[in-house]
Write a protein that holds these residues in place. Sequence first.
Motif, PDB file in Angstrom:
ATOM      1  N   THR A   1      -4.686  12.635  -2.519  1.00  0.00           N
ATOM      2  CA  THR A   1      -3.501  11.880  -2.373  1.00  0.00           C
ATOM      3  C   THR A   1      -2.348  12.596  -2.994  1.00  0.00           C
ATOM      4  OG1 THR A   1      -4.852   9.647  -2.567  1.00  0.00           O
ATOM      5  CG2 THR A   1      -2.381   9.535  -2.913  1.00  0.00           C
ATOM      6  N   ARG A   2      -2.381  13.177  -4.146  1.00  0.00           N
ATOM      7  CA  ARG A   2      -1.331  14.117  -4.463  1.00  0.00           C
ATOM      8  C   ARG A   2      -0.893  15.166  -3.805  1.00  0.00           C
ATOM      9  NH1 ARG A   2       2.916  13.832  -8.078  1.00  0.00           N
ATOM     10  NH2 ARG A   2       3.747  14.640  -6.342  1.00  0.00           N
ATOM     11  N   GLU A   3      -2.066  15.966  -2.773  1.00  0.00           N
ATOM     12  CA  GLU A   3      -1.489  17.026  -2.176  1.00  0.00           C
ATOM     13  C   GLU A   3      -0.975  16.225  -0.931  1.00  0.00           C
ATOM     14  OE1 GLU A   3      -5.408  18.937  -1.377  1.00  0.00           O
ATOM     15  OE2 GLU A   3      -5.295  19.883  -3.088  1.00  0.00           O
ATOM     16  N   TRP A   4      -1.326  15.193  -0.325  1.00  0.00           N
ATOM     17  CA  TRP A   4      -0.645  14.735   0.819  1.00  0.00           C
ATOM     18  C   TRP A   4       0.582  14.213   0.645  1.00  0.00           C
ATOM     19  CZ3 TRP A   4       1.437   9.666   1.935  1.00  0.00           C
ATOM     20  CH2 TRP A   4       1.770   9.592   3.312  1.00  0.00           C
ATOM     21  N   CYS A   5       0.889  13.885  -0.672  1.00  0.00           N
ATOM     22  CA  CYS A   5       2.461  13.530  -1.280  1.00  0.00           C
ATOM     23  C   CYS A   5       3.173  14.562  -1.154  1.00  0.00           C
ATOM     24  CB  CYS A   5       2.286  12.400  -2.465  1.00  0.00           C
ATOM     25  SG  CYS A   5       1.732  10.848  -2.309  1.00  0.00           S
ATOM     26  N   ASP A   6       2.597  15.716  -1.805  1.00  0.00           N
ATOM     27  CA  ASP A   6       3.376  16.943  -1.928  1.00  0.00           C
ATOM     28  C   ASP A   6       3.947  17.640  -0.589  1.00  0.00           C
ATOM     29  OD1 ASP A   6       3.290  16.803  -4.491  1.00  0.00           O
ATOM     30  OD2 ASP A   6       1.531  18.161  -4.769  1.00  0.00           O
TER      31      ASP A   6
ATOM     32  N   GLU B   1       3.825   1.263  -2.836  1.00  0.00           N
ATOM     33  CA  GLU B   1       2.738   0.315  -3.249  1.00  0.00           C
ATOM     34  C   GLU B   1       1.911  -0.341  -2.397  1.00  0.00           C
ATOM     35  OE1 GLU B   1       5.422  -2.271  -5.148  1.00  0.00           O
ATOM     36  OE2 GLU B   1       5.247  -1.027  -7.089  1.00  0.00           O
ATOM     37  N   ARG B   2       2.338  -0.400  -1.019  1.00  0.00           N
ATOM     38  CA  ARG B   2       1.514  -0.992  -0.085  1.00  0.00           C
ATOM     39  C   ARG B   2       0.610   0.141   0.411  1.00  0.00           C
ATOM     40  NH1 ARG B   2       1.860  -5.315   3.959  1.00  0.00           N
ATOM     41  NH2 ARG B   2      -0.158  -5.149   4.464  1.00  0.00           N
ATOM     42  N   LEU B   3       0.902   1.256   0.684  1.00  0.00           N
ATOM     43  CA  LEU B   3      -0.170   2.322   0.867  1.00  0.00           C
ATOM     44  C   LEU B   3      -1.219   2.537   0.005  1.00  0.00           C
ATOM     45  CD1 LEU B   3       2.052   5.325   2.257  1.00  0.00           C
ATOM     46  CD2 LEU B   3       0.131   3.987   3.668  1.00  0.00           C
ATOM     47  N   SER B   4      -0.817   2.065  -1.302  1.00  0.00           N
ATOM     48  CA  SER B   4      -1.927   2.216  -2.385  1.00  0.00           C
ATOM     49  C   SER B   4      -2.800   0.996  -2.274  1.00  0.00           C
ATOM     50  CB  SER B   4      -1.158   2.131  -3.840  1.00  0.00           C
ATOM     51  OG  SER B   4      -0.724   0.712  -4.068  1.00  0.00           O
ATOM     52  N   ASP B   5      -2.368  -0.165  -1.964  1.00  0.00           N
ATOM     53  CA  ASP B   5      -3.282  -1.146  -1.521  1.00  0.00           C
ATOM     54  C   ASP B   5      -4.330  -0.717  -0.432  1.00  0.00           C
ATOM     55  OD1 ASP B   5      -2.262  -2.599  -3.315  1.00  0.00           O
ATOM     56  OD2 ASP B   5      -0.722  -3.762  -1.916  1.00  0.00           O
TER      57      ASP B   5
ATOM     58  N   ARG C   1      -8.974   5.601  -2.093  1.00  0.00           N
ATOM     59  CA  ARG C   1      -8.764   6.510  -3.386  1.00  0.00           C
ATOM     60  C   ARG C   1      -7.244   6.900  -3.507  1.00  0.00           C
ATOM     61  NH1 ARG C   1      -8.920  11.778  -1.236  1.00  0.00           N
ATOM     62  NH2 ARG C   1      -9.622  11.954   0.615  1.00  0.00           N
ATOM     63  N   GLY C   2      -6.863   7.070  -4.671  1.00  0.00           N
ATOM     64  CA  GLY C   2      -5.494   7.565  -4.957  1.00  0.00           C
ATOM     65  C   GLY C   2      -4.584   6.459  -4.973  1.00  0.00           C
ATOM     66  N   ALA C   3      -5.164   5.509  -5.204  1.00  0.00           N
ATOM     67  CA  ALA C   3      -3.910   3.996  -5.503  1.00  0.00           C
ATOM     68  C   ALA C   3      -3.336   4.371  -6.769  1.00  0.00           C
ATOM     69  CB  ALA C   3      -4.930   2.924  -5.560  1.00  0.00           C
ATOM     70  N   GLU C   4      -3.914   5.062  -7.837  1.00  0.00           N
ATOM     71  CA  GLU C   4      -3.358   5.315  -9.253  1.00  0.00           C
ATOM     72  C   GLU C   4      -2.031   6.118  -9.075  1.00  0.00           C
ATOM     73  OE1 GLU C   4      -4.202   7.125 -13.493  1.00  0.00           O
ATOM     74  OE2 GLU C   4      -5.657   6.696 -12.305  1.00  0.00           O
ATOM     75  N   THR C   5      -2.280   7.255  -8.190  1.00  0.00           N
ATOM     76  CA  THR C   5      -1.376   8.375  -7.807  1.00  0.00           C
ATOM     77  C   THR C   5      -0.068   7.825  -6.988  1.00  0.00           C
ATOM     78  OG1 THR C   5      -2.850  10.187  -8.165  1.00  0.00           O
ATOM     79  CG2 THR C   5      -0.941  10.538  -6.667  1.00  0.00           C
ATOM     80  N   LEU C   6      -0.370   6.918  -6.145  1.00  0.00           N
ATOM     81  CA  LEU C   6       0.737   6.288  -5.381  1.00  0.00           C
ATOM     82  C   LEU C   6       1.405   5.244  -6.198  1.00  0.00           C
ATOM     83  CD1 LEU C   6      -1.509   5.605  -2.012  1.00  0.00           C
ATOM     84  CD2 LEU C   6       0.624   7.332  -2.342  1.00  0.00           C
ATOM     85  N   THR C   7       0.834   4.419  -7.000  1.00  0.00           N
ATOM     86  CA  THR C   7       1.653   3.734  -7.895  1.00  0.00           C
ATOM     87  C   THR C   7       2.438   4.113  -8.871  1.00  0.00           C
ATOM     88  OG1 THR C   7      -0.410   2.172  -7.716  1.00  0.00           O
ATOM     89  CG2 THR C   7       1.124   1.803  -9.432  1.00  0.00           C
ATOM     90  N   ARG C   8       1.814   5.393  -9.440  1.00  0.00           N
ATOM     91  CA  ARG C   8       2.599   6.024 -10.447  1.00  0.00           C
ATOM     92  C   ARG C   8       3.869   6.784  -9.576  1.00  0.00           C
ATOM     93  NH1 ARG C   8      -1.048   9.030 -12.042  1.00  0.00           N
ATOM     94  NH2 ARG C   8      -0.376  10.971 -10.868  1.00  0.00           N
ATOM     95  N   LEU C   9       3.779   7.401  -8.500  1.00  0.00           N
ATOM     96  CA  LEU C   9       4.609   7.951  -7.666  1.00  0.00           C
ATOM     97  C   LEU C   9       5.858   6.792  -7.223  1.00  0.00           C
ATOM     98  CD1 LEU C   9       2.763  10.739  -5.459  1.00  0.00           C
ATOM     99  CD2 LEU C   9       4.362  10.990  -7.728  1.00  0.00           C
ATOM    100  N   ALA C  10       5.289   5.697  -7.065  1.00  0.00           N
ATOM    101  CA  ALA C  10       6.273   4.774  -6.428  1.00  0.00           C
ATOM    102  C   ALA C  10       7.264   4.291  -7.662  1.00  0.00           C
ATOM    103  CB  ALA C  10       5.235   3.456  -6.309  1.00  0.00           C
TER     104      ALA C  10
END
Length: 357
Positions: free
Chosen positions: A246-251, A317-321, A325-334
């Motif tokens: 997830t972190r790599e995808w967001c980068d 936040e919707r993508l984290s739902d 995996r990666g919900a924590e990363t997406l929530t923090r990045l949100a």
Amino acid sequence: MPTLTREEQRQELARLRDQGRTEGNASRTRLEGGVHRLSAGRPLVVTRLGTATSALRPAGNTVDWDLLSAPIRAEAADATERPTERPAVAEVLLDELLVNQLPEELPAEHHSGWLDTLSHLSVAHDVECAQVLMRRRQAEEDERLSAYRIEELLWDSGWPPCPRHFIGDLGLRQLLMRRLYRLQSEGTCWHADHEWLREHYAALDSGTPDPLFGTAAAHAMHHHLASLGAEAVVDYLYRSFALRDTREWCDELLAIAEAPALEPADDRRARALGAIQLSGDPQQRRVDRLLHVVRLCEDRTQAVDEAVIGTLRQLLERLSDESARGAETLTRLARDWTERAGERQPLRPCACTRHIG
């Protein structure tokens, strides 16, 4: 000359405004922000932009490209010229910053083409990316100039480096991009340069590591987005969302979405806010909206409105739902990305944008 602080820039613009009409607070803030981003505090650029735009009343959708197109006022040009005949401030600045200040060690045979060369290289990132363009552009030339040598000449001329942009000064890069797009009708040169780079990186194995974009595939998608539109890019991000870290995808999303937008038709905001009906399943449409939200947030040529910033958090936040995996990363990045966007700071700071909101 030493660069001007933000406050010194405001004082210079206030002095120049006294020579033109008085605008409202919103217009003044918009102009000051644009001049700050384009000038990086260089006194000559602040004065030229301030003189050209001192009588402007920017509309709500005015962007920095519009400021660069402002004609030099009669006091700074021939007073007998009509406004439509006066040169745009962008052309005057390019002459003063580059044409009239050629690098001392630039070979004589490259003097006449120096501005064209830098215009093409405005779409490049690291020196390897720039060298791809130079090989294509100079394929039929006897006298060649490598991107590695150009990098040295820019440094010797006092232009700052940026690890993520070959033209490391944000304002100069925008001047050159604008010129590149206008070199031929309908942005022909602009599209050709991006297409050459897209083809180069697409020809590599998609997972080939790339120091700036993560993978060669993401680098290719960046140039695709800048020239050919968003559909293939959305498909790439949608398909890779469940497969990548997830972190790599967001980068990769951030690196791709930095692609500049110069086309006259700009539907980024409408797509970001879901105002355009698109095909695909709900998650694919959310990825499309997120790409356009991030692209707007990373666009240093304009301010981002609150509706777009609020949408950024909702989509992450919707993508984290929906993420296995990666919900924590997406929530923090949100939270982190929304705070950055709200402060008018880049989501992915680099040397040329870190202190320019």
